[in-house]
Write a protein that holds these residues in place. Sequence first.
Motif, PDB file in Angstrom:
ATOM      1  N   LEU A  28       0.828  -1.207   0.000  1.00  0.00           N
ATOM      2  CA  LEU A  28       0.000   0.000   0.000  1.00  0.00           C
ATOM      3  C   LEU A  28       0.863   1.258   0.000  1.00  0.00           C
ATOM      4  CD1 LEU A  28      -2.741   1.453   0.296  1.00  0.00           C
ATOM      5  CD2 LEU A  28      -2.535   1.153   2.762  1.00  0.00           C
ATOM      6  N   ILE A  29       1.867   1.297   0.878  1.00  0.00           N
ATOM      7  CA  ILE A  29       2.758   2.461   0.936  1.00  0.00           C
ATOM      8  C   ILE A  29       3.563   2.583  -0.351  1.00  0.00           C
ATOM      9  CG2 ILE A  29       4.680   3.520   2.184  1.00  0.00           C
ATOM     10  CD1 ILE A  29       3.685   2.083   4.693  1.00  0.00           C
ATOM     11  N   ALA A  30       3.968   1.440  -0.916  1.00  0.00           N
ATOM     12  CA  ALA A  30       4.698   1.463  -2.188  1.00  0.00           C
ATOM     13  C   ALA A  30       3.854   2.085  -3.290  1.00  0.00           C
ATOM     14  CB  ALA A  30       5.100   0.037  -2.567  1.00  0.00           C
ATOM     15  N   GLY A  31       2.572   1.782  -3.278  1.00  0.00           N
ATOM     16  CA  GLY A  31       1.674   2.373  -4.270  1.00  0.00           C
ATOM     17  C   GLY A  31       1.575   3.876  -4.124  1.00  0.00           C
ATOM     18  N   LEU A  32       1.555   4.359  -2.893  1.00  0.00           N
ATOM     19  CA  LEU A  32       1.498   5.805  -2.649  1.00  0.00           C
ATOM     20  C   LEU A  32       2.777   6.490  -3.118  1.00  0.00           C
ATOM     21  CD1 LEU A  32      -0.138   5.805   0.915  1.00  0.00           C
ATOM     22  CD2 LEU A  32      -1.244   6.255  -1.289  1.00  0.00           C
ATOM     23  N   ILE A  33       3.930   5.841  -2.871  1.00  0.00           N
ATOM     24  CA  ILE A  33       5.205   6.392  -3.341  1.00  0.00           C
ATOM     25  C   ILE A  33       5.228   6.466  -4.858  1.00  0.00           C
ATOM     26  CG2 ILE A  33       7.686   5.925  -3.517  1.00  0.00           C
ATOM     27  CD1 ILE A  33       7.569   4.822  -0.673  1.00  0.00           C
ATOM     28  N   LYS A  34       4.771   5.409  -5.498  1.00  0.00           N
ATOM     29  CA  LYS A  34       4.716   5.371  -6.959  1.00  0.00           C
ATOM     30  C   LYS A  34       3.826   6.483  -7.498  1.00  0.00           C
ATOM     31  CE  LYS A  34       4.971   3.486 -11.140  1.00  0.00           C
ATOM     32  NZ  LYS A  34       6.221   3.500 -11.933  1.00  0.00           N
ATOM     33  N   SER A  35       2.752   6.794  -6.759  1.00  0.00           N
ATOM     34  CA  SER A  35       1.789   7.786  -7.221  1.00  0.00           C
ATOM     35  C   SER A  35       2.327   9.206  -7.150  1.00  0.00           C
ATOM     36  CB  SER A  35       0.508   7.707  -6.382  1.00  0.00           C
ATOM     37  OG  SER A  35      -0.108   6.440  -6.496  1.00  0.00           O
ATOM     38  N   TYR A  36       3.092   9.520  -6.114  1.00  0.00           N
ATOM     39  CA  TYR A  36       3.351  10.925  -5.811  1.00  0.00           C
ATOM     40  C   TYR A  36       4.813  11.350  -5.833  1.00  0.00           C
ATOM     41  CZ  TYR A  36      -1.531  10.728  -4.441  1.00  0.00           C
ATOM     42  OH  TYR A  36      -2.895  10.558  -4.458  1.00  0.00           O
ATOM     43  N   ILE A  37       5.751  10.450  -6.182  1.00  0.00           N
ATOM     44  CA  ILE A  37       7.156  10.863  -6.321  1.00  0.00           C
ATOM     45  C   ILE A  37       7.558  10.722  -7.794  1.00  0.00           C
ATOM     46  CG2 ILE A  37       9.543  10.449  -5.644  1.00  0.00           C
ATOM     47  CD1 ILE A  37       8.614   9.484  -2.994  1.00  0.00           C
ATOM     48  N   PRO A  38       7.574  11.817  -8.565  1.00  0.00           N
ATOM     49  CA  PRO A  38       7.896  11.737  -9.991  1.00  0.00           C
ATOM     50  C   PRO A  38       9.355  11.359 -10.242  1.00  0.00           C
ATOM     51  CG  PRO A  38       6.854  13.844  -9.408  1.00  0.00           C
ATOM     52  CD  PRO A  38       7.275  13.179  -8.135  1.00  0.00           C
TER      53      PRO A  38
END
Length: 345
Positions: A28-38
């Motif tokens: 879940l946290i990995a998905g958030l990182i993927k979403s918001y760190i260009p």
Amino acid sequence: MNETLSLYLEQLYLLSLDAAPWLLLGLLIAGLIKSYIPAKFIEKQLKPATLSSAVKGVAYGVPLPLCSCSVLPVALGLKRNGASNAATNAFLVSTPTTGVDSIAVSYALLGPIMAVARPIAAAITGILAGIFSLFVKEQALNTTAVKSCCKKSCASGEEKALSPLKKLSTGLIYAFTDLFADLKKWLLIGLFIAGAVQTFVPAETMAHYGQGIGAMFIAMLIGFPMYICATASTPIAASLLLTGVSPGTVLVFLLAGPACNAATLGVIKKEMGTGVLIAYLLALVIGAIGSGLTLDYLINNELLNFEFQSTFDAHDHQTWYSQLSLGILVLLAISPWQFFKNNTK
């Protein structure tokens, strides 16, 4: 024979129950990182050949959920977009040795001290790799495409303008489809090996030979050819702790296994030269052994209170959310989820 097999399967099941909810949290946290760190933002920060860029390479690399093979195309993409040797080498060392997913699983299976020591050791080793690389001359960039060994795309070089909700859904779908698809085979291998070590390896033998600098070099040599990701190496580390191997020796294994393999070494030599490869290996040996010795020293001198509880025997861990989490992971592993991803584009 039936009794031994039953014990092995029981330990495998209990270990899976312990890991499952934390792995879901990590995804879940990995998905958030993927979403918001260009990725473009990271590339811009890593261009100067300075200590600062090496530290940034570590800062961006430690939380990223990339395994030892998926980190290669990402790191080389950074390098070919202008990142320095120091930043690229720091990123290459720190990224596969830890990540939000492996930190979460480490907390469940190895305890809070190892969960904290692991990313700190990865960061120190990565910074050392960056510092050593500062003394190596930059060579001309290669333009040949780098292939990933991942089944899916691990990171995209093209970033489209997306709404916040679309960004969130894209990152989460990536984590629970692409990322988990890359992890599941190695995670299963790690679980099977962990169960075998705990079932068949005498604890007295490992306790006798599993500590000291000699044991750490052996752990490093064992870890080098395993080509195993940080998350998958965690259950093996748990089984080693249970059989009496010192925490410092286990930490060396956790750093060496994911960070060093033939593919990584070959790409470093080809893309950045022999000098950078030497810097990489030197940093890994010094950083891993030094971290292992430091951890054992702190524990042996009671500066850290390390109490490892056997999760294999902790039947109170068989809670409803552990069983539910394990069921969800099994469904993710065996079901054709690709259609869901395609239908959300």
